[in-house]
Scaffold this motif. Sequence first.
Motif, short mmCIF file in Angstrom:
data_model
loop_
_atom_site.label_atom_id
_atom_site.label_comp_id
_atom_site.label_asym_id
_atom_site.label_seq_id
_atom_site.Cartn_x
_atom_site.Cartn_y
_atom_site.Cartn_z
N ASP A 1 11.86 2.49 4.37
CA ASP A 1 11.29 1.18 4.68
C ASP A 1 12.36 0.38 5.42
OD1 ASP A 1 8.75 -0.64 3.62
OD2 ASP A 1 10.53 -1.83 4.06
N MET B 1 0.82 -1.22 0.00
CA MET B 1 0.00 0.00 0.00
C MET B 1 0.85 1.27 0.00
SD MET B 1 -3.15 -1.08 0.04
CE MET B 1 -4.22 0.21 0.64
N LYS C 1 -4.92 -10.18 11.67
CA LYS C 1 -4.56 -9.10 12.60
C LYS C 1 -5.76 -8.16 12.79
CE LYS C 1 -2.93 -5.64 10.74
NZ LYS C 1 -3.38 -4.38 10.18
N PRO D 1 2.74 -2.52 9.16
CA PRO D 1 1.83 -3.68 9.29
C PRO D 1 0.89 -3.63 10.49
CG PRO D 1 4.08 -4.41 8.80
CD PRO D 1 4.16 -2.93 9.07
P1 NAD Z 1 3.13 -4.61 3.73
O1 NAD Z 1 3.61 -5.66 4.68
O2 NAD Z 1 3.16 -4.88 2.26
O3 NAD Z 1 3.95 -3.23 3.98
C1 NAD Z 1 4.43 -2.81 5.22
C2 NAD Z 1 5.84 -2.26 5.02
O4 NAD Z 1 6.32 -1.73 6.27
C3 NAD Z 1 6.85 -3.33 4.57
O5 NAD Z 1 7.49 -2.91 3.38
C4 NAD Z 1 7.82 -3.42 5.76
O6 NAD Z 1 9.16 -3.70 5.36
C5 NAD Z 1 7.69 -2.04 6.36
N1 NAD Z 1 8.09 -1.99 7.78
C6 NAD Z 1 7.79 -2.85 8.78
N2 NAD Z 1 8.31 -2.42 9.94
C7 NAD Z 1 8.95 -1.26 9.68
C8 NAD Z 1 9.67 -0.32 10.47
N3 NAD Z 1 9.84 -0.52 11.79
N4 NAD Z 1 10.20 0.77 9.85
C9 NAD Z 1 10.05 0.97 8.53
N5 NAD Z 1 9.36 0.12 7.72
C10 NAD Z 1 8.83 -0.97 8.30
O7 NAD Z 1 1.65 -4.24 4.22
P2 NAD Z 1 0.52 -3.45 3.39
O8 NAD Z 1 -0.33 -4.44 2.66
O9 NAD Z 1 1.12 -2.31 2.66
O10 NAD Z 1 -0.37 -2.91 4.61
C11 NAD Z 1 0.06 -1.84 5.44
C12 NAD Z 1 -1.06 -1.51 6.41
O11 NAD Z 1 -2.23 -1.13 5.68
C13 NAD Z 1 -1.49 -2.68 7.32
O12 NAD Z 1 -1.83 -2.20 8.59
C14 NAD Z 1 -2.70 -3.24 6.58
O13 NAD Z 1 -3.58 -3.91 7.46
C15 NAD Z 1 -3.31 -1.98 5.99
N6 NAD Z 1 -4.10 -2.15 4.76
C16 NAD Z 1 -3.68 -2.99 3.76
C17 NAD Z 1 -4.47 -3.13 2.61
C18 NAD Z 1 -4.07 -4.06 1.47
O14 NAD Z 1 -4.93 -4.31 0.60
N7 NAD Z 1 -2.85 -4.54 1.40
C19 NAD Z 1 -5.66 -2.39 2.48
C20 NAD Z 1 -6.04 -1.51 3.49
C21 NAD Z 1 -5.25 -1.40 4.64
#
Ligand code: NAD
Length: 298
Positions: free
Chosen positions: A36, A17, A244, A71
């Motif tokens: 990231d 996202m 989650k 996440p």
């Molecule tokens: P993702 O796992 O693809 O992305 C999360 C990113 O955060 C990763 O690239 C990871 O390396 C990075 N990260 C983790 N810990 C970190 C830190 N301490 N410092 C810096 N970077 C760090 O997850 P996503 O699918 O992009 O989802 C992100 C959030 O959005 C989640 O809470 C999810 O529930 C929510 N969300 C996701 C979707 C979807 O369709 N994927 C839709 C709506 C909401």
Amino acid sequence: MGIWHMARIGFIGLGVMGREMALNLARAGHAVTGHDAVPGVAAGLAEQGITPARDLAHAAEGAEFVILMLPDTPQVEAVLTGPEGLLPRLRPEQMVIDMSTISPVATRSMGEALAARGVAMLDAPVSGGAAGAKGARLSIMVGGEAAAFARAKPVLEAMGTKVVHVGEIGNGQTVKLCNQLVCAINIQAMCEAVALARASGLDPAVAREVLMGGSANSWMLENLGPMVLAKDASAGFRIDLKLKDLRLANDLAFQKGVPLPGTALVTSLYLEARAHGEGSNGNQALFRVYDRMTAQGG
Ligand code: NAD
């Protein structure tokens, strides 16, 4: 920020996202510095207009808005209030916008810790999936002070088409958990209909077409229906993240004394999926639970 101006934005978390949202902010003319935890991810977006940060502190330095798309609760806490977190570095002219889906309770306590340093925080979780992130068509539910919302709204509008203030900090997360339980139960309903149509010898694609023309239509049927019919389990929105969100919804329901029997049932089905090694599959892969129950696998 009454009239539009280019903002300096630090964007932390460039996953499925976050990268699309950061790119939309850059396309809208904002100056975006990205970070990231996975090395090289931010640098990979440099050609598309994101300035890669050396580290977390560099991403936040001089940014009017520090946006998080991480996440879960522990990662947001680590970045904001943890031992290596940004809290001591943040200044009152800066604002934190957490767009991850995390605990509303933890959100409120981080909001208080930031407020004690004069820093405003909004929780602004999103709905619309990776496609909505890419197309800047997200629905964004925002909790926090009205003045902070007004300041952040033009920035949020570069990522979404529906940007709604839903009250005090933490309320964005609560609305998002309501959103997630509706999504999960909708997926379950779709998978049950496909399982029954298949077992009855019907072409589920034809059944889906008719359902979409009537009151059974849903975002899930329209957007994830084709993947369910093609038995495509790929992510998208991973089952681990869905679990989650269901855990957070169940926790909140328990605290408030609200029975959520539908949510409890679909949570169990997702736990079954994870026990079968499907945690990294997309949330539409709930169809595989129904395949197992009806011996339709493969
Ligand atoms: P993702 O796992 O693809 O992305 C999360 C990113 O955060 C990763 O690239 C990871 O390396 C990075 N990260 C983790 N810990 C970190 C830190 N301490 N410092 C810096 N970077 C760090 O997850 P996503 O699918 O992009 O989802 C992100 C959030 O959005 C989640 O809470 C999810 O529930 C929510 N969300 C996701 C979707 C979807 O369709 N994927 C839709 C709506 C909401």
